[in-house]
Scaffold this motif. Structure first.
Motif, PDB file in Angstrom:
ATOM      1  N   THR A 237       0.883  -1.176  -0.006  1.00 50.21           N
ATOM      2  CA  THR A 237      -0.134   0.000   0.041  1.00 50.21           C
ATOM      3  C   THR A 237       0.786   1.314   0.021  1.00 50.21           C
ATOM      4  O   THR A 237       1.901   1.168   0.441  1.00 50.21           O
ATOM      5  CB  THR A 237      -0.848   0.122   1.303  1.00 50.21           C
ATOM      6  OG1 THR A 237      -1.758  -1.286   1.378  1.00 50.21           O
ATOM      7  CG2 THR A 237      -1.813   1.281   1.283  1.00 50.21           C
ATOM      8  N   LYS A 238       0.529   2.188  -0.918  1.00 51.43           N
ATOM      9  CA  LYS A 238       1.314   3.529  -0.651  1.00 51.43           C
ATOM     10  C   LYS A 238       0.154   4.686  -0.545  1.00 51.43           C
ATOM     11  O   LYS A 238      -0.644   4.854  -1.410  1.00 51.43           O
ATOM     12  CB  LYS A 238       2.057   3.549  -2.087  1.00 51.43           C
ATOM     13  CG  LYS A 238       2.790   5.046  -1.721  1.00 51.43           C
ATOM     14  CD  LYS A 238       3.978   4.919  -0.768  1.00 51.43           C
ATOM     15  CE  LYS A 238       4.621   6.232  -0.620  1.00 51.43           C
ATOM     16  NZ  LYS A 238       5.737   6.384   0.313  1.00 51.43           N
ATOM     17  N   VAL A 239       0.114   5.377   0.539  1.00 54.46           N
ATOM     18  CA  VAL A 239      -0.594   6.414   0.494  1.00 54.46           C
ATOM     19  C   VAL A 239       0.281   7.662   0.525  1.00 54.46           C
ATOM     20  O   VAL A 239       1.027   8.006   1.164  1.00 54.46           O
ATOM     21  CB  VAL A 239      -1.206   6.430   2.006  1.00 54.46           C
ATOM     22  CG1 VAL A 239      -2.276   7.559   2.156  1.00 54.46           C
ATOM     23  CG2 VAL A 239      -2.238   5.366   2.114  1.00 54.46           C
TER      24      VAL A 239
ATOM     25  N   VAL B 187      -4.557   7.409  -1.683  1.00 57.41           N
ATOM     26  CA  VAL B 187      -4.388   6.239  -1.924  1.00 57.41           C
ATOM     27  C   VAL B 187      -4.054   5.782  -3.407  1.00 57.41           C
ATOM     28  O   VAL B 187      -4.834   5.641  -4.003  1.00 57.41           O
ATOM     29  CB  VAL B 187      -5.526   5.256  -1.204  1.00 57.41           C
ATOM     30  CG1 VAL B 187      -5.004   3.743  -1.072  1.00 57.41           C
ATOM     31  CG2 VAL B 187      -5.908   5.566   0.373  1.00 57.41           C
TER      32      VAL B 187
ATOM     33  N   ASP C  56      -3.593   0.375  -3.267  1.00 60.18           N
ATOM     34  CA  ASP C  56      -4.358  -0.251  -2.133  1.00 60.18           C
ATOM     35  C   ASP C  56      -4.379  -1.704  -1.655  1.00 60.18           C
ATOM     36  O   ASP C  56      -5.118  -2.172  -2.410  1.00 60.18           O
ATOM     37  CB  ASP C  56      -5.658   0.399  -2.240  1.00 60.18           C
ATOM     38  CG  ASP C  56      -6.707   0.197  -1.334  1.00 60.18           C
ATOM     39  OD1 ASP C  56      -6.420  -0.169  -0.227  1.00 60.18           O
ATOM     40  OD2 ASP C  56      -7.779   0.595  -1.662  1.00 60.18           O
ATOM     41  N   HIS C  57      -3.460  -1.960  -1.055  1.00 63.96           N
ATOM     42  CA  HIS C  57      -3.465  -3.453  -0.428  1.00 63.96           C
ATOM     43  C   HIS C  57      -3.254  -4.285  -1.481  1.00 63.96           C
ATOM     44  O   HIS C  57      -4.151  -5.219  -1.891  1.00 63.96           O
ATOM     45  CB  HIS C  57      -4.482  -4.026   0.638  1.00 63.96           C
ATOM     46  CG  HIS C  57      -4.504  -3.084   1.870  1.00 63.96           C
ATOM     47  ND1 HIS C  57      -5.050  -1.804   2.224  1.00 63.96           N
ATOM     48  CD2 HIS C  57      -3.903  -3.268   2.953  1.00 63.96           C
ATOM     49  CE1 HIS C  57      -4.857  -1.162   3.100  1.00 63.96           C
ATOM     50  NE2 HIS C  57      -4.290  -2.445   3.623  1.00 63.96           N
TER      51      HIS C  57
ATOM     52  N   THR D  25       3.471   1.296  -7.665  1.00 61.49           N
ATOM     53  CA  THR D  25       3.917  -0.179  -7.429  1.00 61.49           C
ATOM     54  C   THR D  25       5.260  -0.516  -7.945  1.00 61.49           C
ATOM     55  O   THR D  25       6.053  -0.987  -6.948  1.00 61.49           O
ATOM     56  CB  THR D  25       3.009  -1.058  -7.942  1.00 61.49           C
ATOM     57  OG1 THR D  25       1.504  -0.573  -7.781  1.00 61.49           O
ATOM     58  CG2 THR D  25       3.265  -2.763  -7.507  1.00 61.49           C
TER      59      THR D  25
ATOM     60  N   GLU E 105       2.444   0.795   3.720  1.00 63.35           N
ATOM     61  CA  GLU E 105       1.865  -0.639   4.608  1.00 63.35           C
ATOM     62  C   GLU E 105       2.331  -1.913   3.619  1.00 63.35           C
ATOM     63  O   GLU E 105       2.364  -1.637   2.330  1.00 63.35           O
ATOM     64  CB  GLU E 105       0.463  -0.538   4.672  1.00 63.35           C
ATOM     65  CG  GLU E 105       0.003  -0.611   6.034  1.00 63.35           C
ATOM     66  CD  GLU E 105      -1.724  -0.625   5.943  1.00 63.35           C
ATOM     67  OE1 GLU E 105      -2.233  -1.676   5.778  1.00 63.35           O
ATOM     68  OE2 GLU E 105      -2.207   0.509   6.097  1.00 63.35           O
TER      69      GLU E 105
ATOM     70  N   LYS F 265      -6.013  -0.970  -7.076  1.00 66.90           N
ATOM     71  CA  LYS F 265      -6.615  -2.131  -6.728  1.00 66.90           C
ATOM     72  C   LYS F 265      -6.411  -3.195  -7.729  1.00 66.90           C
ATOM     73  O   LYS F 265      -6.666  -2.945  -8.780  1.00 66.90           O
ATOM     74  CB  LYS F 265      -7.947  -2.109  -6.035  1.00 66.90           C
ATOM     75  CG  LYS F 265      -8.162  -1.537  -4.714  1.00 66.90           C
ATOM     76  CD  LYS F 265      -9.454  -1.940  -4.162  1.00 66.90           C
ATOM     77  CE  LYS F 265      -9.652  -1.481  -2.600  1.00 66.90           C
ATOM     78  NZ  LYS F 265     -11.002  -0.524  -2.655  1.00 66.90           N
TER      79      LYS F 265
END
Lengths: 319, 334
Positions: free
Chosen positions: B12-14, B20, B23-24, B48, B60, B215
């Motif tokens: 995850t990168k915010v 976001v 997202d996971h 990514t 995360e 996602k």
């Protein structure tokens, strides 16, 4: 198949590779090199030769003062006293006055600037100014590196992060040194008076002083450029800061004649110390104790500012 | 040998605490395959990649490349990967040869080795004739190839390609695909790439993940994904201005009908068998067929199926604007 992953990049190797990249950019560029020469030439020509403070006190400026052919003087004003009025040759008086003005002028110049010609004084100031601007502006290339994706590519290689930052600092410093050499050579051709104590060895001192100021200034400026997303921002910052730094120092005018509040600024301004160090080493009769003070201050400045700058950049690069 | 070369778990990168970008995301890339991230601009593909190549730190989640953690063992990762960024990052003021040597220096490769490799790589990407020309004289395709050569200088075991043919014309694009396939064979690499070109993902990738709004929507090999749609697609238009969805739906073997501005997209098992039946049914009810086409599913259909939007539509719409703004904000946030 042979794998290359056994290689480890060293800090020095990476530093040198990245610095050479920067150097090639301007050493292979004739226009850029020409600019390096023309820029100081214009400054010296315009400022150094136009603001000829020494000439202000020269006797030729008295040329249109009317001196009568004969100057009458009452007899009791001369020794030994004479009766009635005696006459002195106006030409002689004029010559004496001119000589005195010249002497006074020379003394004033020497007391204020340390040398009799303002051009020498100012040329060294010019070196300081150009070292400062060059140093600041060359940090800006990192903004481009980031925009064009080069920085990200370098960050994806195992080259030590320190090498990325130091290469910019080193490039700025080397460029400033080259420019300083060019200005000094040109100024000497155009009439800069080197002191009796000057030897080529002094040049090492000159380079050392330039190095210390450049390292300090460019590391902070680099951190600033790295964090600003607009290319304009660092440029605005440079133009904002160069003028005050230059005038609140001994670059163009001695500190002792400034008002108190300005003196206070000038005495913490690192530019003053570098300029003084350069003058001590080139045009003034070397005062070792002053030179040592200059270097201690510059060393302190370089250590503190480069630590701050490198720490900030480091944190940014390892985000 | 590590079978799973890249493993991402909940990556995850915010940006700026509220944007976001990724997202996971979880996926794994097997040894020797070309794995593609397919999605529109601003979907989170480059973010990514930047996390996998250790340039960005994940907010995360974790990711490993050849077993090395991208945060804790970043330097190990950097040594075994090659990166070909989206932008042309070669230094314009240097020659092609000098650029490769510079890259090699950054990996600490000794000069006697890197000189040999530079010549070899330039030969491979057919730039030998231009090796001593400044990069500013190169065309887009040549620059792309030079970027490839630079990315290979450390003989990477995993190669990351970010939009490898962005902005290239059709011919140059096809040529670049050729290079990538040859390079993969020659160097026995695993390749992770991103693209927003469907054809590219279809031609090059062994497996793809469709990503949208940060996602992963679906993962699989392109053929498999196309098959999962369950057959062919008939597109049909009629002269009359009426909704004929229900009529078509009543025809045998029709799985799904969608009305797209007056033309009907019909999903069937086998196009050849069902198309005549559809025409027959329409004619019997007094409709005149004006246009009919029969297509095997492409990735565009796959994309449409999973995101509910046509990939190509997103380029020109609100989404494009949104993603553009995202990109700008991402750049500003850095």
């Amino acid at each position: 198949m042979s794998r290359a992953n056994e290689y480890h990049p060293s800090l020095l190797r990476g530093l040198w590779a990245l610095t050479v990249r920067e150097l090639k950019k301007w050493l292979n560029d004739p226009v850029m090199l020409l600019m390096l020469v023309i820029q100081p030439l214009i400054w010296m020509g315009l400022l150094g030769k136009s603001m000829n403070l020494g000439a202000m006190f020269s006797a030729s400026n008295l040329g249109n003062i009317e001196v009568p052919e004969k100057i009458p003087i009452p007899g009791n004003y001369v020794t030994p006293p004479a009766n009635g009025i005696i006459y002195v040759s106006g030409i002689m008086v004029s010559q004496i006055i001119q000589q005195m003005v010249s002497d006074i002028g020379g003394n004033v110049m020497r007391n204020v600037f340390g040398v009799t010609d303002y051009f020498s004084y100012m040329s060294i100031g010019m070196i300081s100014m150009i070292v400062m601007t060059t140093t600041m502006f060359s940090g800006m290339s990192i903004v481009w590196d980031r925009r064009l994706g080069f920085l990200d590519k370098v960050l994806s290689t195992p080259v030590p992060r320190g090498a990325i930052i130091f290469s910019k600092v080193l490039n700025a410093t080397l460029r400033a040194m080259l420019q300083a050499t060019i200005i000094l050579a040109l100024a000497t051709i155009f009439g800069l008076q080197l002191s009796q104590s000057f030897t080529l060895l002094n040049m090492f001192g000159v380079y050392a002083a330039i190095f210390l100021l450049s390292v300090g200034l460019s590391s902070v400026f680099l951190a600033f450029s790295l964090r600003s997303t607009k290319l304009e921002r660092p440029m605005q910052f440079v133009s904002l800061i160069t003028m005050p730094l230059m005038f609140a120092s001994n670059t163009l005018f001695p500190i002792t004649l400034m008002p108190g509040w300005l003196q206070a600024v000038a005495y913490v301004n690192p530019l003053s110390y570098m300029t003084d160090a350069l003058r001590q080493l080139t045009i003034l009769t070397l005062d070792v104790s002053k030179l040592i003070t200059d270097f201690i201050y510059l060393g302190f400045f370089a250590a503190v500012l480069s630590s701050i700058g490198i720490m900030l950049s480091w944190r940014y690069l390892s985000k | 040998m590590v079978e799973e070369v890249i493993v991402a778990r909940g990556l995850t990168k915010v940006f700026n605490r509220n944007l976001v970008a990724v997202d996971h995301v979880s996926f794994s890339v097997k040894h020797g395959e070309i794995f593609g991230f397919l999605g529109p601009n601003g979907a989170g593909k480059t973010t990514t990649i930047n996390m996998l190549i250790t340039v960005l730190r994940p907010t995360e989640g974790t990711a490993t490349v050849l077993g090395y953690d991208v945060v804790k063992q970043a330097n190990e990762v950097r040594r075994v990967i090659g990166v070909v960024p989206q932008e042309y990052t070669a230094d314009e003021d240097l020659t092609g040869y000098e650029n490769i040597i510079l890259c090699a220096d950054l990996y600490g490769i000794p000069r006697e080795v890197s000189k040999k490799r530079a010549v070899e790589l330039l030969e491979l990407v057919e730039l030998t004739g231009f090796k001593d020309k400044k990069v500013e004289t190169y065309s887009g395709g040549m620059r792309r190839r030079l970027e490839l050569a630079c990315g290979l200088v450390n003989r990477p075991r995993v190669l990351f390609l970010d939009e490898p043919t962005l902005g290239l014309d059709v011919q140059t694009r096809a040529a670049t695909w050729n290079y990538i396939e040859r390079l993969k064979e020659e160097y026995d690499m695993t390749i992770f790439m991103t693209t927003h070109y469907l054809e590219e993902a279809d031609t090059l990738c062994d497996r793809i993940a469709i990503i949208d709004y940060g996602k992963i929507i679906v993962t699989g090999d392109p053929e498999e994904l196309k098959h999962s749609l369950g057959g062919d697609i008939i597109t049909i238009s009629v002269k009359e201005d009426a909704d004929i969805s229900d009529l078509i739906r009543s025809v045998e073997n029709v799985k799904e009908v969608r009305n797209e501005n007056g033309s009907y997209r019909i999903k069937v098992e086998s196009g050849e068998v069902t198309a005549p039946l559809v025409i027959e049914a329409l004619r019997r009810n007094g409709y005149t067929v004006t246009r009919l086409s029969l297509t095997e599913p492409t990735l565009n259909e796959v994309y449409l199926e999973y995101t509910g939007r046509s990939m190509r539509d997103t380029e020109e719409s609100k989404e494009a604007f949104r993603s553009q703004r995202l990109t700008i904000r991402r750049a500003r946030a850095r």
